[in-house]
Write a protein that holds these residues in place. Structure first.
Motif, PDB file in Angstrom:
ATOM      1  N   PRO A  74       0.829  -1.218   0.000  1.00 50.90           N
ATOM      2  CA  PRO A  74       0.000   0.000   0.000  1.00 50.90           C
ATOM      3  C   PRO A  74       0.858   1.262   0.000  1.00 50.90           C
ATOM      4  O   PRO A  74       0.929   1.998   0.989  1.00 50.90           O
ATOM      5  CB  PRO A  74      -0.815  -0.131   1.292  1.00 50.90           C
ATOM      6  CG  PRO A  74       0.064  -0.937   2.199  1.00 50.90           C
ATOM      7  CD  PRO A  74       0.874  -1.852   1.332  1.00 50.90           C
ATOM      8  N   LEU A  75       1.546   1.505  -1.113  1.00 50.23           N
ATOM      9  CA  LEU A  75       2.465   2.651  -1.202  1.00 50.23           C
ATOM     10  C   LEU A  75       1.754   3.888  -1.735  1.00 50.23           C
ATOM     11  O   LEU A  75       0.767   3.798  -2.460  1.00 50.23           O
ATOM     12  CB  LEU A  75       3.642   2.313  -2.125  1.00 50.23           C
ATOM     13  CG  LEU A  75       4.528   1.146  -1.699  1.00 50.23           C
ATOM     14  CD1 LEU A  75       5.592   0.881  -2.757  1.00 50.23           C
ATOM     15  CD2 LEU A  75       5.179   1.410  -0.353  1.00 50.23           C
ATOM     16  N   GLU A  76       2.313   5.031  -1.370  1.00 47.04           N
ATOM     17  CA  GLU A  76       1.812   6.311  -1.866  1.00 47.04           C
ATOM     18  C   GLU A  76       2.863   6.814  -2.853  1.00 47.04           C
ATOM     19  O   GLU A  76       4.019   7.032  -2.479  1.00 47.04           O
ATOM     20  CB  GLU A  76       1.716   7.245  -0.659  1.00 47.04           C
ATOM     21  CG  GLU A  76       1.103   8.577  -0.922  1.00 47.04           C
ATOM     22  CD  GLU A  76       1.048   9.416   0.348  1.00 47.04           C
ATOM     23  OE1 GLU A  76       1.632  10.515   0.319  1.00 47.04           O
ATOM     24  OE2 GLU A  76       0.477   8.981   1.353  1.00 47.04           O
ATOM     25  N   TRP A  77       2.474   6.979  -4.119  1.00 44.23           N
ATOM     26  CA  TRP A  77       3.440   7.386  -5.139  1.00 44.23           C
ATOM     27  C   TRP A  77       3.274   8.847  -5.519  1.00 44.23           C
ATOM     28  O   TRP A  77       2.169   9.310  -5.775  1.00 44.23           O
ATOM     29  CB  TRP A  77       3.298   6.522  -6.390  1.00 44.23           C
ATOM     30  CG  TRP A  77       3.813   5.127  -6.213  1.00 44.23           C
ATOM     31  CD1 TRP A  77       3.071   3.993  -6.039  1.00 44.23           C
ATOM     32  CD2 TRP A  77       5.187   4.710  -6.176  1.00 44.23           C
ATOM     33  NE1 TRP A  77       3.898   2.895  -5.903  1.00 44.23           N
ATOM     34  CE2 TRP A  77       5.209   3.304  -5.981  1.00 44.23           C
ATOM     35  CE3 TRP A  77       6.403   5.384  -6.290  1.00 44.23           C
ATOM     36  CZ2 TRP A  77       6.394   2.576  -5.899  1.00 44.23           C
ATOM     37  CZ3 TRP A  77       7.585   4.650  -6.205  1.00 44.23           C
ATOM     38  CH2 TRP A  77       7.568   3.270  -6.015  1.00 44.23           C
ATOM     39  N   HIS A  78       4.403   9.562  -5.573  1.00 46.25           N
ATOM     40  CA  HIS A  78       4.411  10.970  -5.978  1.00 46.25           C
ATOM     41  C   HIS A  78       5.224  11.107  -7.255  1.00 46.25           C
ATOM     42  O   HIS A  78       6.265  10.468  -7.401  1.00 46.25           O
ATOM     43  CB  HIS A  78       5.064  11.833  -4.890  1.00 46.25           C
ATOM     44  CG  HIS A  78       4.275  11.902  -3.623  1.00 46.25           C
ATOM     45  ND1 HIS A  78       3.985  13.096  -2.999  1.00 46.25           N
ATOM     46  CD2 HIS A  78       3.712  10.929  -2.856  1.00 46.25           C
ATOM     47  CE1 HIS A  78       3.272  12.851  -1.899  1.00 46.25           C
ATOM     48  NE2 HIS A  78       3.106  11.545  -1.796  1.00 46.25           N
ATOM     49  N   PHE A  79       4.750  11.944  -8.165  1.00 44.72           N
ATOM     50  CA  PHE A  79       5.545  12.249  -9.358  1.00 44.72           C
ATOM     51  C   PHE A  79       6.237  13.587  -9.119  1.00 44.72           C
ATOM     52  O   PHE A  79       5.580  14.591  -8.831  1.00 44.72           O
ATOM     53  CB  PHE A  79       4.678  12.317 -10.615  1.00 44.72           C
ATOM     54  CG  PHE A  79       5.502  12.544 -11.857  1.00 44.72           C
ATOM     55  CD1 PHE A  79       6.275  11.526 -12.387  1.00 44.72           C
ATOM     56  CD2 PHE A  79       5.532  13.799 -12.480  1.00 44.72           C
ATOM     57  CE1 PHE A  79       7.076  11.735 -13.514  1.00 44.72           C
ATOM     58  CE2 PHE A  79       6.323  14.012 -13.602  1.00 44.72           C
ATOM     59  CZ  PHE A  79       7.095  12.983 -14.116  1.00 44.72           C
ATOM     60  N   MET A  99       1.046  14.928  -7.793  1.00 45.75           N
ATOM     61  CA  MET A  99       1.954  15.342  -8.870  1.00 45.75           C
ATOM     62  C   MET A  99       2.572  16.655  -8.381  1.00 45.75           C
ATOM     63  O   MET A  99       1.885  17.663  -8.266  1.00 45.75           O
ATOM     64  CB  MET A  99       1.132  15.544 -10.153  1.00 45.75           C
ATOM     65  CG  MET A  99       1.959  15.735 -11.393  1.00 45.75           C
ATOM     66  SD  MET A  99       2.627  17.390 -11.561  1.00 45.75           S
ATOM     67  CE  MET A  99       2.981  17.423 -13.286  1.00 45.75           C
ATOM     68  N   GLN A 100       3.876  16.619  -8.049  1.00 49.20           N
ATOM     69  CA  GLN A 100       4.491  17.760  -7.366  1.00 49.20           C
ATOM     70  C   GLN A 100       5.113  18.796  -8.295  1.00 49.20           C
ATOM     71  O   GLN A 100       5.591  19.817  -7.832  1.00 49.20           O
ATOM     72  CB  GLN A 100       5.577  17.261  -6.397  1.00 49.20           C
ATOM     73  CG  GLN A 100       5.058  16.420  -5.269  1.00 49.20           C
ATOM     74  CD  GLN A 100       5.959  16.485  -4.044  1.00 49.20           C
ATOM     75  OE1 GLN A 100       6.706  17.429  -3.842  1.00 49.20           O
ATOM     76  NE2 GLN A 100       5.883  15.449  -3.224  1.00 49.20           N
ATOM     77  N   SER A 101       5.131  18.531  -9.590  1.00 51.19           N
ATOM     78  CA  SER A 101       5.935  19.361 -10.487  1.00 51.19           C
ATOM     79  C   SER A 101       5.130  20.019 -11.608  1.00 51.19           C
ATOM     80  O   SER A 101       5.531  20.013 -12.759  1.00 51.19           O
ATOM     81  CB  SER A 101       7.066  18.515 -11.075  1.00 51.19           C
ATOM     82  OG  SER A 101       6.550  17.261 -11.504  1.00 51.19           O
ATOM     83  N   LEU A 102       4.002  20.604 -11.235  1.00 54.00           N
ATOM     84  CA  LEU A 102       3.208  21.357 -12.210  1.00 54.00           C
ATOM     85  C   LEU A 102       3.909  22.701 -12.396  1.00 54.00           C
ATOM     86  O   LEU A 102       3.794  23.590 -11.562  1.00 54.00           O
ATOM     87  CB  LEU A 102       1.785  21.538 -11.663  1.00 54.00           C
ATOM     88  CG  LEU A 102       0.717  22.013 -12.646  1.00 54.00           C
ATOM     89  CD1 LEU A 102       0.534  21.008 -13.777  1.00 54.00           C
ATOM     90  CD2 LEU A 102      -0.607  22.234 -11.935  1.00 54.00           C
ATOM     91  N   SER A 123      -4.343  15.453  -7.955  1.00 53.69           N
ATOM     92  CA  SER A 123      -3.829  16.395  -6.959  1.00 53.69           C
ATOM     93  C   SER A 123      -2.435  16.830  -7.376  1.00 53.69           C
ATOM     94  O   SER A 123      -1.595  15.990  -7.708  1.00 53.69           O
ATOM     95  CB  SER A 123      -3.771  15.735  -5.577  1.00 53.69           C
ATOM     96  OG  SER A 123      -5.072  15.427  -5.133  1.00 53.69           O
ATOM     97  N   CYS A 124      -2.187  18.141  -7.344  1.00 55.21           N
ATOM     98  CA  CYS A 124      -0.908  18.688  -7.829  1.00 55.21           C
ATOM     99  C   CYS A 124      -0.378  19.783  -6.910  1.00 55.21           C
ATOM    100  O   CYS A 124      -1.137  20.391  -6.147  1.00 55.21           O
ATOM    101  CB  CYS A 124      -1.083  19.312  -9.225  1.00 55.21           C
ATOM    102  SG  CYS A 124      -1.614  18.169 -10.518  1.00 55.21           S
ATOM    103  N   LEU A 125       0.926  20.021  -7.035  1.00 57.82           N
ATOM    104  CA  LEU A 125       1.563  21.173  -6.407  1.00 57.82           C
ATOM    105  C   LEU A 125       2.096  22.063  -7.524  1.00 57.82           C
ATOM    106  O   LEU A 125       2.604  21.568  -8.530  1.00 57.82           O
ATOM    107  CB  LEU A 125       2.731  20.750  -5.504  1.00 57.82           C
ATOM    108  CG  LEU A 125       2.425  19.796  -4.347  1.00 57.82           C
ATOM    109  CD1 LEU A 125       3.692  19.540  -3.530  1.00 57.82           C
ATOM    110  CD2 LEU A 125       1.315  20.321  -3.452  1.00 57.82           C
TER     111      LEU A 125
END
Length: 225
Positions: A74-79, A99-102, A123-125
């Motif tokens: 049950p991992l949480e993946w971030h791009f 998604m951290q790189s918008l 969901s994005c940053l």
């Protein structure tokens, strides 16, 4: 990577994070993202068994491979890498937690359009180039607030959750600190729009980032070596 090393690395990072966050406030919570771009799925599994749950990848292809190989966990993946427009559909299909790189309004419009077609949300940053370095992507800090609002108004399929930046590439601690403080100021301005994450700090500077207000760090070598 052996289990013993994974535990030791994670414990060391957690201890440093604890010390840094307590300098801010005992209520200041910091989320650790393990950057696994130079590591194997086996290494990620080792860190998972040591207690780490969230991981970040720079390339869509690597994110796909690792998330498939580790799908039983049950991992949480971030791009966290630069997203090329021809890879947008692939990323949407992988359904990352964040998604951290918008890094531009144009990318936001393109992403929103493709999310609409697939009837999905993401969901994005918003990535901010607070170091003002040509080698880095991200929006200009002076335009960040306006762009943040424009994305909220015009991209209904993007759920903006805050901001992200990379510290200045410098040996000058004051320059790095200044770049973090610029991002933190923008984060404070978008909290009223629902922002919850100020993602700043990597293996070389995460303690400084936390004392400047970061509540999410992206660490690779500190965890995986």
């Amino acid at each position: 990577m052996e289990k013993e090393l994974a535990v030791k690395n994670l414990d060391r990072v957690i201890s440093k994070v604890e010390a840094a966050r307590l300098r801010v406030s005992e209520h200041h919570i910091v989320k650790i993202i393990g950057v696994s771009k130079y590591s194997t799925s086996k290494d990620v599994a080792m860190l998972y068994s040591a207690g780490q749950r969230a991981f970040g990848e720079n390339k869509v292809q690597d994110l796909k491979q690792k998330s498939q190989e580790l799908e039983e966990l049950p991992l949480e993946w971030h791009f966290i890498g630069r997203l090329q427009k021809n890879k947008i559909n692939n990323l949407i299909d992988l359904n990352p937690t964040l998604m951290q790189s918008l890094d531009s309004y144009e990318l936001a419009l393109e992403l929103d359009k493709k999310l609409e077609l697939k009837k999905k949300k993401m969901s994005c940053l918003l990535q901010i180039n607070s170091a003002f370095e040509e080698s880095k992507t991200g929006v200009d800090p002076k335009e960040a607030l306006d762009i943040y609002k424009k994305i909220l108004e015009n991209c209904p399929n993007i759920k903006l959750k805050g901001v992200m930046s990379i510290g200045a590439h410098s040996d000058d601690k004051e320059a790095i600190k200044n770049s973090f403080l610029i991002t933190k100021k923008i984060y404070d301005e978008v909290v009223s729009f629902g922002a919850i994450y100020c993602s700043m700090g990597m293996s070389s500077d995460y303690e400084l980032a936390i004392t400047c207000g970061s509540n999410m760090i992206r660490v690779g070598s500190s965890l995986f070596k």
